[in-house]
Each structure stands twice: as structure tokens, then as C-alpha cells.
Design a protein around this motif. Structure first.
Motif, mmCIF file in Angstrom:
data_model
loop_
_atom_site.group_PDB
_atom_site.id
_atom_site.type_symbol
_atom_site.label_atom_id
_atom_site.label_comp_id
_atom_site.label_asym_id
_atom_site.label_seq_id
_atom_site.Cartn_x
_atom_site.Cartn_y
_atom_site.Cartn_z
ATOM 1 N N GLY A 62 0.861 -1.189 0.000
ATOM 2 C CA GLY A 62 0.000 0.000 0.000
ATOM 3 C C GLY A 62 0.894 1.234 0.000
ATOM 4 N N CYS A 113 -7.091 2.934 13.074
ATOM 5 C CA CYS A 113 -7.419 2.907 11.635
ATOM 6 C C CYS A 113 -8.033 1.561 11.246
ATOM 7 N N ALA A 114 -7.560 0.499 11.905
ATOM 8 C CA ALA A 114 -8.058 -0.842 11.570
ATOM 9 C C ALA A 114 -9.368 -1.124 12.285
ATOM 10 N N GLU A 174 -1.809 5.809 7.831
ATOM 11 C CA GLU A 174 -3.248 5.548 7.662
ATOM 12 C C GLU A 174 -3.575 5.301 6.177
ATOM 13 N N GLN A 175 -3.045 6.184 5.329
ATOM 14 C CA GLN A 175 -3.345 6.084 3.892
ATOM 15 C C GLN A 175 -2.713 4.841 3.265
ATOM 16 N N VAL A 177 -5.037 -2.536 2.300
ATOM 17 C CA VAL A 177 -6.286 -3.295 2.474
ATOM 18 C C VAL A 177 -7.044 -3.374 1.137
ATOM 19 N N GLU A 178 -7.148 -2.204 0.471
ATOM 20 C CA GLU A 178 -7.858 -2.166 -0.830
ATOM 21 C C GLU A 178 -7.226 -3.119 -1.851
ATOM 22 N N TRP A 230 -1.908 2.074 4.782
ATOM 23 C CA TRP A 230 -2.628 0.908 5.295
ATOM 24 C C TRP A 230 -3.931 0.699 4.513
ATOM 25 N N GLN A 231 -4.676 1.809 4.320
ATOM 26 C CA GLN A 231 -5.954 1.702 3.584
ATOM 27 C C GLN A 231 -5.718 1.156 2.180
ATOM 28 N N HIS A 232 -4.647 1.636 1.552
ATOM 29 C CA HIS A 232 -4.335 1.165 0.195
ATOM 30 C C HIS A 232 -3.963 -0.320 0.229
ATOM 31 N N TYR A 269 1.477 5.687 -0.393
ATOM 32 C CA TYR A 269 0.907 7.024 -0.219
ATOM 33 C C TYR A 269 1.993 8.049 -0.523
#
Ligand code: CAA
Length: 414
Positions: free
Chosen positions: A185, A259-260, A219-220, A226-227, A222-224, A187
Motif C-alpha cells: 500500500g 485505523c483498523a 493511515e493512507q 487493504v484495498e 494501510w488503507q491502500h 501514499y
């Protein structure tokens, strides 16, 4: 072997690792007294105890070569086809530090050698480039070196977060320490939290803002991750973070927990990051090498056998870029570590007085082309011997021109 059979046994990731830290260090208790600061701020507040102080005759090249020497133990040097040197403390605008190391380590000429930069996280992009190279040519290995010197102004808020050191690793399809998962992920955002103009010797930093941006990048990224189909938070047994100071890993871990979407469970946080904090607490920031020093610390110092454990890794580079990725510790990894040698390196360092630290801090190389022969201070196998015609002269420490005193600090009047 048929290619399908071969790919079924290939493990792309980190085959071996080596670390180098300077021979000299400063106990932060001394710094606290000298700067009139309560030591609790350094010890608990930022989580640092000792900071490495590079000697005048060492730089990212010598530290990187010293780390690489260890990482290459037991590896066929002829299999190294790429040397990537990740640093933000480069010694030349043009020539890659990798080329000096290539010569010092007598690597095969049929090899490409490059340097990469993006603050503290180019080492992670280098790792992923090396893995991509493994996919194209599975028999070719990459020597990846992360080496840096963290330097802030004397008396500044950043001063106790200085440090320096190097971590080298061999990345190949014969991983023995950590197999790297394919999902990453990312950013990127153009911000000015920390930067180092070419004409300054010290970093410029907006400290509080840099911590905020670090957490945002985590945060960003990690989100990526996950996506992109990465592993669930609950599948991780350990986390390693870029550690400008070890307390940052604790801040990052609680932020990631939020965040999780995990409420509670804070008590489980520390054991997941504690072993990774150990070496960094005694070395300080070493920018590109910081995350990997944390990983090495975890592999070498965690009391549990981590075979099969999934590890989450977050790499942060100011300016800024973040990358969250993961890997699985390989069974039998402990047989391929250099734990005792690394502990000896840490435990046998000489502690400097404040005057000696400031003397090292203020020492400068000639910038007008004058020939300069440097006194022998550095530890390790390689050192910067001097300068001639604006060229850096690197060599083996045992072949140094000047005779080494029993303790080089005697020359400072100790
Ligand atoms: N006992 C215990 N704790 C104490 C204390 C005491 N006597 N006195 C203060 N503290 C605590 C504070 O409460 C604070 O804790 P929190 O973070 O939980 O609030 C902590 O010690 C630090 O105190 P301050 O915030 O007052 O510290 P500071 O203003 O002197 O600066 C710093 C701290 C911003 C980290 C500074 O050292 C700095 O600028 N460092 C360089 C920049 C940096 O490392 N940024 C990190 C993110 S950027 C990055 O990661 C890239 C990179 O490598 C540079």
C-alpha cells in the motif's frame, strides 16, 4: 529443474542481513545534563537511550560496506547482479555510493550499481525493485544497502534523535529470513515536514508536523494495502515501523489500531513491537536503515520463535511517501542470523564525552581540493582514508596510512 517446479520452491524475499553501527556513541544521560533537559524526556518521552556518533573517517559508504560484508557471509558473490544503495546522505551528486561499495567488496564487474533517494523510505522501494528483478531473473541476487547519518543542529529539539548506521541485505528467490508478500500500500503527498537542502549540513524539520504527517501516511498506506487485498490486521503477530525515535513506533501502532477499527487491545500493542525497538533505542535514527534495523532487532531479539509469523512493515520517508507491506518469517530463520556479532558491535562501542561528541560533530572534510589524510577512528573493516583532488579515498582499515593509537580518542586529549 522445470520452471514450474522451480517456482514452487522459490521464496522471494530477504536471504541474509548485516548491520553496522559506528564505534562511538553518546549516552543520552550526558546530553540531557549538557542541555539542561530532564533525561525522562529522552528515555520515556522519545524512547531513546544512546545515539550513535559516526567518526570523522566514516560515511555512508564505509558504514554500508561494513554492513554488506556481514550480509554477504555465506553468499556466492558472483550471484550478485545488482547493488542498490539507498541513502539520503549521499557523498556525491553523480557517482553512486554503490560503486565504491562494489569495489571495496570485490563484486563481479557484470553487475549494475545504483543509488536511490526518497528520504528514509527509498530502501523500501529498493526492496520492491529487487523483488521485481527476482521475478524476471530468479537466479540473480540483489545486494541492498541502506545507510544514513541523522544530523540536526546542536541544542535543537532534533538533537537527541540523531544517530547513524547501516543495514545491508541480500534479496533473492532463496529467502531464508523473510518472504515478502506481493501486496504493497502506497501514499505520496508533497509536504515540507523535513528536508535537507544541498547547501546545509543539518536537516530542517517541523518536528510536530512531521509526526502528524507520518501518521497520516501510515493511515493512507494501510488503507491502500487493504484495498489491494492485503492481510487482515488480526493476522499480524509483529509490526515493524520506521523509527526516527522508538516512541514513534508506539504512536504509530496505536494509530494503526484505530485505523483498523480495533477498539481496546492496547495492552497487546507493546509485545508486538518491543523486540523491534531494541537496537534503534541504542543507535538512534539512521533514516533509510531505520525500518530494517528494527526488523533485524525483531528477528534477533524476540524471545519467541517467530517462524511462520506474519509481520507488518511501515516505511516512511518525509516529503513524503509511505509504504505498508508485509512478510512471513521463514522457518529456521535463526540459523541465518548474526546475532552475537551484532550484539558485540553494540556492546563494545566507546562512549564519548560531550566535548568529544561536539568535536566529531564539527569536524569537516576539506572542500577546496587540498589533500587530506584522516586520523584513524572508525571501526569496521573499511574507512575513509582521506581526500585528494576532490576524490574520496576509501580503503581497508588495516591498511590505513596513519598509525592507529591504542584508543584514537587519546588524540583528543583523553
Ligand atoms: N519525562 C517523560 N516524558 C517527557 C518529559 C519528561 N520529563 N518531558 C517531555 N516528555 C514527553 C512529552 O510529553 C512528549 O510526549 P508526547 O509525544 O507523548 O506528547 C515527548 O516527551 C516529546 O516531548 P516534546 O514534544 O516536547 O519534544 P520536542 O518538542 O523537544 O520534539 C521531536 C520532539 C519533534 C520528536 C524532535 O525531537 C524532532 O523534531 N525530531 C526530528 C524529527 C522527527 O524525528 N520526526 C519524526 C517524524 S518524521 C520521520 O519519521 C522521518 C525522519 O526520520 C526524520
Amino acid at each position: 529443474m522445470l520452471s514450474t517446479e522451480r517456482s514452487s520452491v522459490m521464496k522471494a524475499g530477504i536471504e541474509s542481513m548485516g548491520m553496522y553501527v559506528p564505534r562511538y556513541a553518546l549516552d543520552l544521560r550526558e546530553l540531557a545534563v549538557a542541555r539542561g533537559v530532564d533525561y525522562g524526556k529522552y528515555r520515556q518521552g522519545i524512547g531513546q537511550e544512546i545515539m550513535a556518533v559516526p567518526a570523522p573517517d566514516e560515511d555512508v559508504v564505509t558504514m554500508g560496506a561494513n554492513a554488506a560484508l556481514r550480509a554477504l557471509e555465506g553468499v556466492d558473490r558472483d550471484s550478485i547482479r545488482t547493488v542498490i544503495f539507498a541513502t539520503e546522505s549521499g557523498v556525491d551528486q553523480s557517482k553512486a555510493a554503490a560503486i565504491y561499495v562494489h569495489r571495496l567488496l570485490d563484486l563481479p564487474p557484470r553487475c549494475r550499481s545504483v543509488e536511490m533517494k526518497q528520504a528514509c523510505c527509498s530502501s523500501t522501494s529498493a526492496l520492491h525493485f529487487a523483488l521485481a528483478s527476482c521475478a524476471l531473473q530468479p537466479e540473480h541476487k540483489t545486494l541492498l544497502i541502506a545507510s544514513d547519518i541523522a544530523r540536526y543542529g546542536l541544542g535543537s529539539a532534533g538533537e537527541p534523535t540523531q544517530g547513524g548506521g547501516a543495514v545491508a541485505m541480500v534479496v533473492s528467490t532463496e529467502a531464508k529470513l523473510l518472504q515478502i508478500d506481493p501486496v504493497v500500500g502506497y501514499y505520496t503527498s508533497d509536504v515540507m515536514d523535513f528536508w535537507r537542502p544541498n547547501y546545509l549540513d543539518e536537516a530542517l524539520v517541523d518536528g510536530k508536523y512531521s509526526i502528524k504527517v507520518y501518521k497520516q501516511a501510515l493511515e493512507q498506506a494501510w488503507q491502500h494495502y487493504v484495498e489491494e487485498g492485503g492481510h487482515a490486521f488480526s493476522s499480524f503477530e509483529r509490526f515493524c515501523y520506521h523509527m526516527p525515535f522508538t516512541r514513534m513506533a508506539e504512536k504509530a501502532q496505536s494509530h494503526l489500531l484505530r485505523c483498523a477499527g480495533k477498539c481496546g487491545g492496547e495492552e497487546k500493542l507493546l509485545p508486538m513491537i518491543q523486540s523491534a525497538q531494541r537496537y534503534n533505542r541504542e543507535v538512534g535514527n539512521c533514516y533509510t536503515a531505520s525500518l530494517y534495523m528494527g526488523l533485524l532487532s525483531m528477528l534477533e531479539q524476540d524471545p519467541a520463535d517467530l517462524s511462520g509469523s506474519r509481520v507488518g512493515l511501515f516505511s516512511y520517508g518525509s516529503g513524503c511517501m509511505g509504504a505498508f507491506f508485509s512478510g512471513q518469517v521463514l522457518p529456521g530463520y535463526r540459523d541465518f542470523l548474526n546475532t552475537q556479532a551484532h550484539l558485540d558491535l553494540l556492546n563494545e562501542r566507546e562512549m564519548l564525552s560531550i566535548a568529544e561528541y561536539e568535536h566529531f560533530y564539527q569536524s569537516r572534510l576539506c572542500e577546496d581540493g587540498t589533500a587530506q589524510e584522516l586520523e584513524v577512528y572508525a571501526g569496521g573493516a573499511f574507512r575513509l582514508q582521506g581526500l585528494r583532488d576532490h576524490m574520496r579515498l576509501y580503503g581497508e582499515r588495516q591498511n590505513s596510512l596513519l598509525t592507529e593509537l591504542e584508543s584514537p580518542l587519546l588524540s583528543l586529549g583523553r
